[in-house]
Design a protein around this motif. Structure first.
Motif, PDB file in Angstrom:
ATOM      1  N   GLY A  45       0.717  -1.259   0.431  1.00 40.18           N
ATOM      2  CA  GLY A  45       0.011  -0.178  -0.092  1.00 40.18           C
ATOM      3  C   GLY A  45       0.829   1.489  -0.163  1.00 40.18           C
ATOM      4  O   GLY A  45       0.635   2.102   0.084  1.00 40.18           O
ATOM      5  N   TYR A  46       1.427   1.196  -1.404  1.00 44.36           N
ATOM      6  CA  TYR A  46       2.813   2.835  -0.582  1.00 44.36           C
ATOM      7  C   TYR A  46       2.938   3.051  -2.484  1.00 44.36           C
ATOM      8  O   TYR A  46       2.603   1.943  -3.052  1.00 44.36           O
ATOM      9  CB  TYR A  46       3.908   2.541  -0.150  1.00 44.36           C
ATOM     10  N   SER A  47       3.343   4.401  -2.558  1.00 42.58           N
ATOM     11  CA  SER A  47       3.791   4.346  -3.620  1.00 42.58           C
ATOM     12  C   SER A  47       2.650   4.044  -5.282  1.00 42.58           C
ATOM     13  O   SER A  47       2.655   3.371  -5.478  1.00 42.58           O
ATOM     14  CB  SER A  47       5.173   4.150  -4.316  1.00 42.58           C
ATOM     15  N   GLN A  48       1.269   4.599  -4.737  1.00 43.38           N
ATOM     16  CA  GLN A  48       0.751   3.597  -5.519  1.00 43.38           C
ATOM     17  C   GLN A  48       0.380   4.409  -6.476  1.00 43.38           C
ATOM     18  O   GLN A  48      -0.347   3.755  -8.657  1.00 43.38           O
ATOM     19  CB  GLN A  48      -0.838   4.154  -4.721  1.00 43.38           C
ATOM     20  N   THR A  49       0.949   5.893  -7.112  1.00 47.05           N
ATOM     21  CA  THR A  49       1.508   6.479  -8.346  1.00 47.05           C
ATOM     22  C   THR A  49       2.084   6.359  -9.337  1.00 47.05           C
ATOM     23  O   THR A  49       2.161   7.006 -10.626  1.00 47.05           O
ATOM     24  CB  THR A  49       0.468   7.738  -8.094  1.00 47.05           C
TER      25      THR A  49
END
Length: 416
Positions: A45-49
């Protein structure tokens, strides 16, 4: 009409195979690395973009909740256990890179090899403590063998292309063109000629460059110590045998774990147990999940205490043994760097005051190189890989080389 020159045609086919091997290995390594990042971001759940994120995997895992870490690693155990059990039960028998080079007339099964590689990447992204480097090597070797056969090369040249493809895959995924070429010669071909050296250099350099087009021209580790202290030369010479003995024990542990794997009901059950245990440990130690790049960077940055370094070092070996015993696949390159770097950090905390001018990062660097060289039996590759992945100053070459030599020779002696 001019007479047809078969030697010229073969020469063109050979160079076409080399260039295609480099390109395909580079693309394969790049795509596998992108898949790794995408799964990491999704699971934790990190750096989704951003696919190529400035946030490291260790930071992403640390920021995730303890519950998320536990569930992610439990899920990884299910994926690993069921995936490799089904692959062993229903797919064609896997042919390793070494077997493919030894018997070039037996192609690597494409579906088995690709699924095996994808399982490695996905499970490492989900937190498996094994390395990701075997997958791009296998894909590179698979593509290289296919191209060589399509171009009707000789068996000797098919061997060469398979080895070059594997080395190029390593070069692509870690951006280490020189280390990839040396790995081809030192580990896979175990021989040298200028013809083989040129082939290895061309394919590895091309693959590494292709991969940078999608991954960026980044080196794996940030190493900021500018110059090696004079006392580090003595430390490198003295510590080599110690790292060699540690690598010998590590090799025995990992080899025995792999030798006990059974492709039956044990695989999914043991895999779930091993990864669930790793998930439970990750609640207190978020540094444990993953191939070890995070702990290696902590050691190279001097950011570990004695208690943390000892705990991560011991637990890292235990979880590596556990997932190997369960039947999970993956490499031991980055895990070896982590174990050696952490051991070097511990030794600095205990003995560093006797070597003025040194720091934890320097001890971690020499330790990582020495342990990797001995544990994987590739001294020259280890030196080149450390140089390229850290961009260390050339003053570190002597202490690193001394440590690598002592470690490698000690491990060889202990193995008889």
């Amino acid at each position: 009409m001019m007479a047809h020159d078969p030697s010229r045609t073969y020469w063109l086919h050979r160079w076409t195979a080399l260039l295609l091997t480099g390109i395909l290995a580079g693309l394969g390594g790049m795509l596998l690395a992108m898949l790794l990042h995408e799964v990491q971001h999704l699971v934790y759940g990190y750096s989704q973009t951003l696919l190529i994120s400035p946030q490291s995997f260790l930071e992403g895992v640390t920021d995730a909740s303890a519950q998320r870490r536990f569930l992610a690693l439990t899920a990884a155990g299910l994926v690993a256990g069921i995936g490799w059990w089904l692959l062993a039960r229903y797919a064609k028998k896997r042919i390793s890179i070494g077997e493919a080079i030894k018997n070039p007339d037996q192609p690597m099964p494409a579906v088995t090899t690709l699924i095996n590689s994808l399982l490695q990447i996905i499970t490492v992204a989900m937190g498996s403590p094994l390395g990701r480097e075997v997958a791009p090597r296998e894909v590179g070797a698979l593509f290289a063998g296919g191209v060589a056969r399509r171009l009707h090369l000789s068996l000797a040249d098919i061997q060469l292309m398979i080895a070059c493809g594997a080395g190029a895959g390593l070069a692509a995924v870690y951006n280490v063109p020189l280390a990839g070429a040396i790995f081809t010669l030192e580990v896979l071909l175990v021989s040298f000629s200028w013809e083989k050296a040129i082939a290895a250099l061309v394919t590895s350099a091309l693959a590494a460059w292709i991969a940078t087009l999608g991954l960026g021209d980044e080196h794996q580790y940030h190493f900021t110590t500018e110059i090696a202290a004079t006392s580090l030369v003595f430390w490198g010479a003295l510590s080599g045998p110690l790292f060699g003995a540690a690598a010998f024990l590590f090799r025995r542990v990992t080899q025995r774990a792999r030798s006990k794997v059974r492709s039956n009901w044990q695989m999914p059950v043991f895999s779930l147990i091993a990864f669930t245990a790793l998930g439970a440990l990750s609640v207190w130690f978020p540094q444990l999940p993953g191939n070890g790049k995070g702990p290696t960077q902590l050691a190279l940055s001097g950011d570990v205490t004695l208690q943390l370094a000892v705990a991560i070092l011991m637990l890292k070996v235990v979880v590596i043994w556990g997932v190997l015993r369960a039947g999970a696949q993956g490499g031991l390159l980055t895990p070896g760097l982590a174990v050696g770097g952490l051991l070097g950090s511990v030794l600095f905390i205990l003995l560093g005051r006797w070597f003025p001018g040194t720091d934890m990062a320097s001890f971690a660097l020499t330790g990582a190189a020495g342990f990797l060289a001995a544990s994987l039996q590739m001294p020259i590759t280890a030196i080149a890989l450390i140089m390229e992945s850290t961009r260390m100053d050339h003053s570190f070459l002597v202490p690193v080389a001394l440590c690598v030599t002592g470690a490698y020779m000690t491990c060889r002696h202990l193995e008889g």
